[in-house]
Structure formats: structure tokens, C-alpha cells
Design a protein around this motif. Sequence first.
Motif, PDB file in Angstrom:
ATOM      1  N   ASN A   1      56.159  73.874  16.229  1.00  0.00           N
ATOM      2  CA  ASN A   1      57.077  74.284  17.218  1.00  0.00           C
ATOM      3  C   ASN A   1      58.186  74.728  16.762  1.00  0.00           C
TER       4      ASN A   1
ATOM      5  N   LEU B   1      58.341  72.985  24.197  1.00  0.00           N
ATOM      6  CA  LEU B   1      56.904  73.278  23.743  1.00  0.00           C
ATOM      7  C   LEU B   1      56.916  74.789  23.426  1.00  0.00           C
TER       8      LEU B   1
ATOM      9  N   ASP C   1      50.424  72.703  24.563  1.00  0.00           N
ATOM     10  CA  ASP C   1      51.354  73.872  24.803  1.00  0.00           C
ATOM     11  C   ASP C   1      50.897  74.748  25.769  1.00  0.00           C
TER      12      ASP C   1
END
Length: 339
Positions: free
Chosen positions: A69, A94, A115
Amino acid sequence: MAKLTFHLTSIKDDDFFKKCKGIFSLYRGDTYHEFVDNRYQAFVKLDSRVNDGLINESDDILFLEIGINYSDSGIEEKISACMVGAEQKLRKSLDGEVCQIIYSKVSNHITIVTDAYGLLPLYYYKSSDEVIISTDLKGVLGIKPELRSSINRQSVSEYLTLHSIMNNHTLFDNVFLIPEGTIIQFSLDDLATWNEKEWYSLPKSYEERSLEDWYRIVYRELTKAVKKRERPGIGTLLSGGMDSRTILAVISPDIRSTMKALTFGVDGSDDLRLAGRVAKRFGVKWNPIILNHDDALKDALKHMWLSDGASNHMVSSILRAVEQFGVDSLFDGTPGDAN
């Protein structure tokens, strides 16, 4: 209360699940398969931003994040974004190859978020009283062996002809892929509360943009994506087509001057001819790899199983080439990079 089982190949300790006091069970079978585990270990080696299970606990909330991330959002901000499901907040929290799982101890409620581009796959099986969540298809099959006998022939056909499986189907009936940019919420007390919705969408204003605006947007986003990933030791796939040559053009000259370009093709093909010209133009070391049809078919069948049908069958050949030519990772012209 429904039974919930996780099989997460990237989680190497059981802390998250021990804290759940028996609400979740963590499957530890022999279904870890070489492709997924090696790919994850490559991420760990190459990128310090990999979360080997980022775990956070409060009186009410258990939060688990898996993957890479790039977001600089804090834990509380990430939890808030997931619980509320607001698109702008999720866009910020995200950013990468990542999924997040939240368990509310008070409400016995689960939230799962993928995501925007589905770069980190999550598979699931759901019945009236059981849910299985897994980062690889074989985790589901290991927990529920009877599912192995129900092969989805349409998915197999799509993979061998189109190199991918359409929609959120998998190689097996009743096992599904959680779509990209999706929030799933449900209560373990009642699986009829299962609610699945998209959180990511293109803004309506995009429809009103001019062609010149789109040139600028694509260039900006592509450049940002490439810069986040380029590093010494990285290579690139080079077909000679627009995708790979555009990525090559965006890569920083100092990185490009030391990188290797790999091209796969049948002897005498246009791919090899064009890629050689592009490599010479950009001054990268070019490595052509000659394929034959029999080997390509064998690779396709093998890789369909190894990768759960989730990536192009050329990846098996690519992984061998990565080892042969000493490349750490590759740009490959698709939303995720082959590592």
C-alpha cells in the motif's frame, strides 16, 4: 452463527486470528503453492512497503491489511474509509496491490475491501452457513475438497483462448473472485446480510473531457505509476507494441541505461523484429527469447493451474527468464508487474 475460514498465503503468524477468539479459523493446509508464495517473497525482498499482515486492534475493531500500500494514510483513517465506504477516502487509503479486512467484535460484522484494480486477488466460497476467503484459489479447494470435482469448462475455454477469465468466475464452479474496487459487508450472525458493491468508478466528469485532457491525464497517471515502481535491477517486457514501448519511454534514463528488455516470440515474428528496433532506439540491452508452439501450450496448461487462471500463461516463461537473465522484477504493460 456462520463459520468463516481464512486462507492467506502472505500471513506468516496467527496473531490476527488468535485475537478473534474462535470467530475465525485460519486454514493451514498444504495448499500453499509455489507460484503465489514465491511471488509474495519476491515482493518482500524488493519492496519494504509490503505488509506481512498489518494488524491493528482496538476494543471493537480488528483491522488486517495485506499487500503493498503506497498510501500514507494512518490506521484510523484507513478503518474509517472502509467502514464508511466513501470513494474519495478509499482512493486515498487504498493505493497499490492491497486488500483490507475489518472485523467488528461488537456487531460481529465483517468488511472486506479490494483495491481499485484488483491487483491482489481474493477468492471466496459462500453457502448458507459458511464463508471461505482465500488469497489463492487452492486455499478454498483445500478447505472444501468437494469443490474440485466441479470444473467450470467455460472458464477453462476463456483462459486458453483469451488468456484470462471473464467477470469474477474462476476455474471452478461456486468459487468466485472478489471483483476489483469492491466492498463486501456481512454479519456472521446472518449471511443473508451479504452486501457487495463497487466503491471505485470513473467520475462522470471524465465523459466531458477533451482528447487533449485525456492525453495529459494518461501521461500523468502512467508516469506516476512507473516512477513508483522503477528501481535499479528492474527489467521490462518489450513486445514492440504500444504498451511496452510507452512504458520504456517513461522510465528514467539512468534506470533505462542499465536495464534489460525481454521479448518472447516465434522465430521470425513481427514482435521480435519490432522489439529489436525499439530496444536499439532506447539503448537498452535486448534479450530475445524464442518460443515454439508445443512449449507454449504446455506452459499454458501448467500456468493455468499454478496461477489459478488469474494471470497470463506467459508468466511461466517470464519467471524462467527472470532467473536466467538476473532481473529482479519486470514492467509488463498490465496493471500489475510480474515479479
